[in-house]
Design a protein around this motif. Structure first.
Motif, PDB file in Angstrom:
ATOM      1  N   TYR A 106      37.235  35.798  45.576  1.00  0.00           N
ATOM      2  CA  TYR A 106      36.819  36.894  44.706  1.00  0.00           C
ATOM      3  C   TYR A 106      35.940  37.874  45.474  1.00  0.00           C
ATOM      4  O   TYR A 106      35.431  37.565  46.553  1.00  0.00           O
ATOM      5  CB  TYR A 106      36.041  36.358  43.495  1.00  0.00           C
ATOM      6  CG  TYR A 106      36.841  35.443  42.611  1.00  0.00           C
ATOM      7  CD1 TYR A 106      37.564  35.949  41.542  1.00  0.00           C
ATOM      8  CD2 TYR A 106      36.884  34.067  42.844  1.00  0.00           C
ATOM      9  CE1 TYR A 106      38.308  35.117  40.717  1.00  0.00           C
ATOM     10  CE2 TYR A 106      37.632  33.229  42.028  1.00  0.00           C
ATOM     11  CZ  TYR A 106      38.339  33.756  40.969  1.00  0.00           C
ATOM     12  OH  TYR A 106      39.074  32.933  40.162  1.00  0.00           O
ATOM     13  N   ARG A 107      35.757  39.059  44.889  1.00  0.00           N
ATOM     14  CA  ARG A 107      34.811  40.028  45.459  1.00  0.00           C
ATOM     15  C   ARG A 107      33.394  39.774  44.960  1.00  0.00           C
ATOM     16  O   ARG A 107      32.431  40.121  45.636  1.00  0.00           O
ATOM     17  CB  ARG A 107      35.250  41.451  45.095  1.00  0.00           C
ATOM     18  CG  ARG A 107      36.477  41.920  45.863  1.00  0.00           C
ATOM     19  CD  ARG A 107      36.930  43.298  45.420  1.00  0.00           C
ATOM     20  NE  ARG A 107      37.934  43.833  46.333  1.00  0.00           N
ATOM     21  CZ  ARG A 107      38.611  44.951  46.125  1.00  0.00           C
ATOM     22  NH1 ARG A 107      38.392  45.652  45.028  1.00  0.00           N
ATOM     23  NH2 ARG A 107      39.492  45.368  47.003  1.00  0.00           N
ATOM     24  N   GLU A 108      33.280  39.208  43.781  1.00  0.00           N
ATOM     25  CA  GLU A 108      31.986  38.791  43.242  1.00  0.00           C
ATOM     26  C   GLU A 108      32.079  37.299  42.975  1.00  0.00           C
ATOM     27  O   GLU A 108      32.969  36.842  42.275  1.00  0.00           O
ATOM     28  CB  GLU A 108      31.685  39.531  41.939  1.00  0.00           C
ATOM     29  CG  GLU A 108      30.398  39.060  41.274  1.00  0.00           C
ATOM     30  CD  GLU A 108      30.224  39.623  39.872  1.00  0.00           C
ATOM     31  OE1 GLU A 108      29.346  40.466  39.682  1.00  0.00           O
ATOM     32  OE2 GLU A 108      30.985  39.207  38.971  1.00  0.00           O
ATOM     33  N   PHE A 109      31.168  36.534  43.563  1.00  0.00           N
ATOM     34  CA  PHE A 109      31.241  35.090  43.365  1.00  0.00           C
ATOM     35  C   PHE A 109      29.860  34.455  43.515  1.00  0.00           C
ATOM     36  O   PHE A 109      28.918  35.058  44.014  1.00  0.00           O
ATOM     37  CB  PHE A 109      32.242  34.446  44.332  1.00  0.00           C
ATOM     38  CG  PHE A 109      32.000  34.737  45.786  1.00  0.00           C
ATOM     39  CD1 PHE A 109      31.292  33.853  46.580  1.00  0.00           C
ATOM     40  CD2 PHE A 109      32.501  35.903  46.372  1.00  0.00           C
ATOM     41  CE1 PHE A 109      31.076  34.104  47.922  1.00  0.00           C
ATOM     42  CE2 PHE A 109      32.287  36.168  47.712  1.00  0.00           C
ATOM     43  CZ  PHE A 109      31.578  35.276  48.497  1.00  0.00           C
TER      44      PHE A 109
ATOM     45  N   GLU B 294      36.349  42.537  50.129  1.00  0.00           N
ATOM     46  CA  GLU B 294      37.577  42.140  50.801  1.00  0.00           C
ATOM     47  C   GLU B 294      38.733  42.138  49.807  1.00  0.00           C
ATOM     48  O   GLU B 294      38.529  42.226  48.597  1.00  0.00           O
ATOM     49  CB  GLU B 294      37.417  40.767  51.442  1.00  0.00           C
ATOM     50  CG  GLU B 294      37.064  39.656  50.477  1.00  0.00           C
ATOM     51  CD  GLU B 294      36.824  38.342  51.191  1.00  0.00           C
ATOM     52  OE1 GLU B 294      37.172  38.237  52.380  1.00  0.00           O
ATOM     53  OE2 GLU B 294      36.290  37.419  50.562  1.00  0.00           O
ATOM     54  N   SER B 295      39.933  42.022  50.328  1.00  0.00           N
ATOM     55  CA  SER B 295      41.095  41.964  49.440  1.00  0.00           C
ATOM     56  C   SER B 295      41.058  40.651  48.681  1.00  0.00           C
ATOM     57  O   SER B 295      41.148  39.580  49.291  1.00  0.00           O
ATOM     58  CB  SER B 295      42.392  42.067  50.250  1.00  0.00           C
ATOM     59  OG  SER B 295      42.447  43.298  50.930  1.00  0.00           O
ATOM     60  N   PRO B 296      40.920  40.706  47.352  1.00  0.00           N
ATOM     61  CA  PRO B 296      40.798  39.460  46.593  1.00  0.00           C
ATOM     62  C   PRO B 296      42.107  38.701  46.541  1.00  0.00           C
ATOM     63  O   PRO B 296      43.183  39.293  46.475  1.00  0.00           O
ATOM     64  CB  PRO B 296      40.390  39.942  45.199  1.00  0.00           C
ATOM     65  CG  PRO B 296      40.935  41.330  45.102  1.00  0.00           C
ATOM     66  CD  PRO B 296      40.888  41.897  46.500  1.00  0.00           C
TER      67      PRO B 296
ATOM     68  N   PRO C  99      37.226  44.818  36.985  1.00  0.00           N
ATOM     69  CA  PRO C  99      37.541  45.237  38.358  1.00  0.00           C
ATOM     70  C   PRO C  99      38.275  44.153  39.132  1.00  0.00           C
ATOM     71  O   PRO C  99      38.146  42.960  38.845  1.00  0.00           O
ATOM     72  CB  PRO C  99      36.150  45.500  38.970  1.00  0.00           C
ATOM     73  CG  PRO C  99      35.234  45.693  37.816  1.00  0.00           C
ATOM     74  CD  PRO C  99      35.779  44.846  36.711  1.00  0.00           C
ATOM     75  N   LYS C 100      39.044  44.577  40.127  1.00  0.00           N
ATOM     76  CA  LYS C 100      39.752  43.625  40.979  1.00  0.00           C
ATOM     77  C   LYS C 100      38.763  42.687  41.652  1.00  0.00           C
ATOM     78  O   LYS C 100      37.688  43.095  42.074  1.00  0.00           O
ATOM     79  CB  LYS C 100      40.553  44.360  42.055  1.00  0.00           C
ATOM     80  CG  LYS C 100      41.732  45.149  41.523  1.00  0.00           C
ATOM     81  CD  LYS C 100      42.460  45.851  42.662  1.00  0.00           C
ATOM     82  CE  LYS C 100      43.643  46.665  42.135  1.00  0.00           C
ATOM     83  NZ  LYS C 100      44.334  47.387  43.240  1.00  0.00           N
ATOM     84  N   GLY C 101      39.154  41.422  41.746  1.00  0.00           N
ATOM     85  CA  GLY C 101      38.320  40.457  42.449  1.00  0.00           C
ATOM     86  C   GLY C 101      37.166  39.919  41.622  1.00  0.00           C
ATOM     87  O   GLY C 101      36.261  39.282  42.162  1.00  0.00           O
ATOM     88  N   THR C 102      37.190  40.152  40.300  1.00  0.00           N
ATOM     89  CA  THR C 102      36.163  39.606  39.413  1.00  0.00           C
ATOM     90  C   THR C 102      36.843  38.823  38.302  1.00  0.00           C
ATOM     91  O   THR C 102      38.067  38.859  38.158  1.00  0.00           O
ATOM     92  CB  THR C 102      35.293  40.717  38.799  1.00  0.00           C
ATOM     93  OG1 THR C 102      36.119  41.556  37.975  1.00  0.00           O
ATOM     94  CG2 THR C 102      34.644  41.571  39.879  1.00  0.00           C
ATOM     95  N   ARG C 103      36.047  38.124  37.504  1.00  0.00           N
ATOM     96  CA  ARG C 103      36.634  37.366  36.397  1.00  0.00           C
ATOM     97  C   ARG C 103      35.618  37.211  35.285  1.00  0.00           C
ATOM     98  O   ARG C 103      34.404  37.207  35.525  1.00  0.00           O
ATOM     99  CB  ARG C 103      37.103  35.987  36.872  1.00  0.00           C
ATOM    100  CG  ARG C 103      35.971  35.058  37.281  1.00  0.00           C
ATOM    101  CD  ARG C 103      36.442  33.717  37.791  1.00  0.00           C
ATOM    102  NE  ARG C 103      37.223  32.978  36.825  1.00  0.00           N
ATOM    103  CZ  ARG C 103      37.517  31.684  36.931  1.00  0.00           C
ATOM    104  NH1 ARG C 103      37.073  30.995  37.975  1.00  0.00           N
ATOM    105  NH2 ARG C 103      38.225  31.075  36.024  1.00  0.00           N
ATOM    106  N   ASP C 104      36.122  37.104  34.055  1.00  0.00           N
ATOM    107  CA  ASP C 104      35.303  36.687  32.920  1.00  0.00           C
ATOM    108  C   ASP C 104      35.373  35.169  32.819  1.00  0.00           C
ATOM    109  O   ASP C 104      36.393  34.563  33.157  1.00  0.00           O
ATOM    110  CB  ASP C 104      35.835  37.293  31.609  1.00  0.00           C
ATOM    111  CG  ASP C 104      35.615  38.801  31.538  1.00  0.00           C
ATOM    112  OD1 ASP C 104      34.558  39.256  32.006  1.00  0.00           O
ATOM    113  OD2 ASP C 104      36.499  39.492  31.004  1.00  0.00           O
TER     114      ASP C 104
END
Length: 515
Positions: free
Chosen positions: A169-172, A160-162, A60-65
């Motif tokens: 990010y959206r998840e941090f 929010e807009s990442p 998803p937008k705003g997340t990362r591996d």
């Protein structure tokens, strides 16, 4: 059910097969339970989705591996942060990833619209936590805790807009430290700033500055400039954007979008350009407008005391009294602060990264009282380390980070495991002996590995050790078994020595303690 008309014929077939299953035990007669129908529809939709030829696997937008290499850096940074929190006497704690929506609403001002809302099957309206501060305040009120020093590391979510290129990010992950309780003024606040300095200095990300202000000074400034009290929080939210926007754009937002008189905005502009040390605090005591405001004078008095403690802590040169600092969250009531990097680590010829603040916090004396039925307040002050932004800064400079902080040499690979010993054999049919040997090492607390093959080649085993950085290999074969010995091989020097089987654990522990 309007979704049914959208299903392709194959999905219809899958749905029909699901609905022809026998009813569940809770159903009566031929009446199908809602959950079984919903399950069938969902299954058919998933099958239809899987048939799409253009399906793209992505996050998803705003997340990362985070790769194993990134996790090594993440864990090292978190270890440094948490060890600092513990050094200052904090206890660890955790709260649920989601809270009742009513717990979180009206605590974040304009940012309340950025919360992720959920709906539980039991009918509770829920939201993912937006930060770690409000859940901590709820915990204090719910458990009637009046005094606590705690740290909390956990994920939060903001819709929010990442801006991945700036570490947003959206998840941090957030790393929080808070002191709750009634204490003498500014002593806990000064310790929070000391902790910030210790962590940012330890991470060696470059020179930094911590901006400080006080919400009472901000509100006093608004009152002195002629801002209507009903607009204080809205204007405060605009001022908080000065680290991302030019003053003319912030002024336009206050005047055009929030209805502030242009002359009032200009008066505010005169103040928000002021920044300095304790001398600026003394200067503001003489300001013709601020000196007439009781709230502002209280804030200035506390800042003067704060700078005295910061001088004793040896960090006053890292602190700047900055009247542009506002902190947009509604729950702040006193001192507020925010750390920014003056220049981030870069490679030759590259521009420094602009990621905004990397740590922030402040005093929130009224938040716990909002949850207490009788309104009993528990004064609190705390800080949050912006871990994701720090990760973003070091993300392309992993080896530089390891050389500076963790002692890894430039030619050395970043290890993603902590395995100390590898159990190997040069012969076939020695799986049972390897299993016995590795069990002995594990039971002694030694980190050990072996290949999951019955008859691995010795060269393959040794190559694995070299590629993963495992320092020691223990080798058992027919000759070693007959003589009652085990060979220990140093992967770096390739030297081998045979020792008695019963002395193996002690010898390995001795070698590891010397390395």
């Amino acid at each position: 059910m309007p979704l049914l008309g959208l299903l392709p014929w194959r999905a219809w077939a899958a749905l029909l097969s699901q609905l022809l299953r026998p009813p569940c035990a809770s159903c009566t007669g031929a009446v199908r339970c809602q959950s079984q129908v919903a399950e069938a529809v969902l299954t058919s939709q998933l099958k239809a989705h899987q048939e799409k030829p253009n399906f793209i696997i992505k996050i998803p937008k705003g997340t990362r591996d985070l790769s194993p290499q990134h996790m090594v850096v993440r864990e090292k940074i978190l270890d440094l942060v948490i060890s600092c929190f513990k050094r200052h006497g904090a206890k660890g704690m955790d709260t649920p990833a989601f809270e009742l929506k009513e717990i979180l609403t009206e605590k974040y001002g304009e940012d309340s619209g950025l919360m992720y809302d959920l709906k539980d099957q039991g009918g509770e309206l829920l939201s993912l936590r937006y930060d770690l501060t409000v859940p901590f305040a709820r915990y204090l009120a719910m458990n009637k805790v009046k005094k606590m020093k705690r740290y909390h590391v956990g994920k939060v979510w903001r819709r929010e807009s990442p801006t991945i290129v700036q570490g947003r990010y959206r998840e941090f992950c957030q790393c929080d430290f808070d002191i709750a309780g009634q204490f003498d003024p500014m002593i806990p606040d000064a310790e929070c700033l000391k902790i910030m300095c210790e962590i940012l200095s330890g991470l060696q990300l470059g020179d930094f500055l911590i901006k400080v202000n006080d919400r009472r000074i901000v509100d006093g400034m608004f009152a002195a400039c002629g801002v209507p009290e009903s607009k204080f929080r809205a204007i405060c939210s605009s001022i908080d954007k000065l680290d991302k926007m030019a003053w003319k754009d912030v002024r336009h937002e206050m005047v055009a979008k929030k209805g502030l008189a242009p002359e009032v905005a200009d008066r505010i502009g005169d103040y928000v350009q002021c920044h300095g040390g304790v001398s600026l605090v003394e200067q503001m005591f003489q300001d013709p407008r601020l000196s007439q405001n009781k709230q502002a004078l209280e804030g200035l008095g506390d800042l003067k005391l704060l700078f005295e403690y910061l001088t004793l802590f040896g960090i006053a040169e890292k602190i700047s009294f900055d009247l542009s600092l506002a902190r947009g969250l509604d729950y702040y009531t006193g001192v507020i602060y925010e750390a920014v990097l003056l220049q981030t680590p870069t490679q030759a010829g590259e521009e420094p990264l602009n990621v905004g603040s990397v740590a922030a916090g402040g005093r929130y004396d009224g938040l716990v009282g909002m949850f207490d039925p009788k309104g009993h307040k528990v004064p609190c002050v705390g800080l949050s380390i912006g871990v994701e932004r720090i990760f973003y800064i070091v993300d392309g400079f992993l080896m530089i980070l390891f050389v500076l902080i963790f002692g890894t040499t430039k030619g050395e690979k970043v290890r993603t495991t902590e395995t100390q010993v590898f159990v190997a054999t040069p012969q076939k049919n020695f799986l049972q002996e390897r299993l016995k040997l590795i069990t002995e090492l594990w039971d002694a607390g030694i980190k050990a590995e072996m290949l999951y093959k019955n008859n691995p080649k010795l060269l393959t085993q040794l190559h694995y050790c070299e590629s993963t950085g495992i320092p020691l290999v223990v080798i058992i074969g027919e000759q070693e078994l007959k003589e009652g010995v085990i060979k220990i091989r140093s992967v770096a020097s390739r030297e081998e020595v045979a020792i008695k089987r019963e002395n193996l654990v002690a010898e390995i522990q001795n070698r590891l303690s010397e390395s």
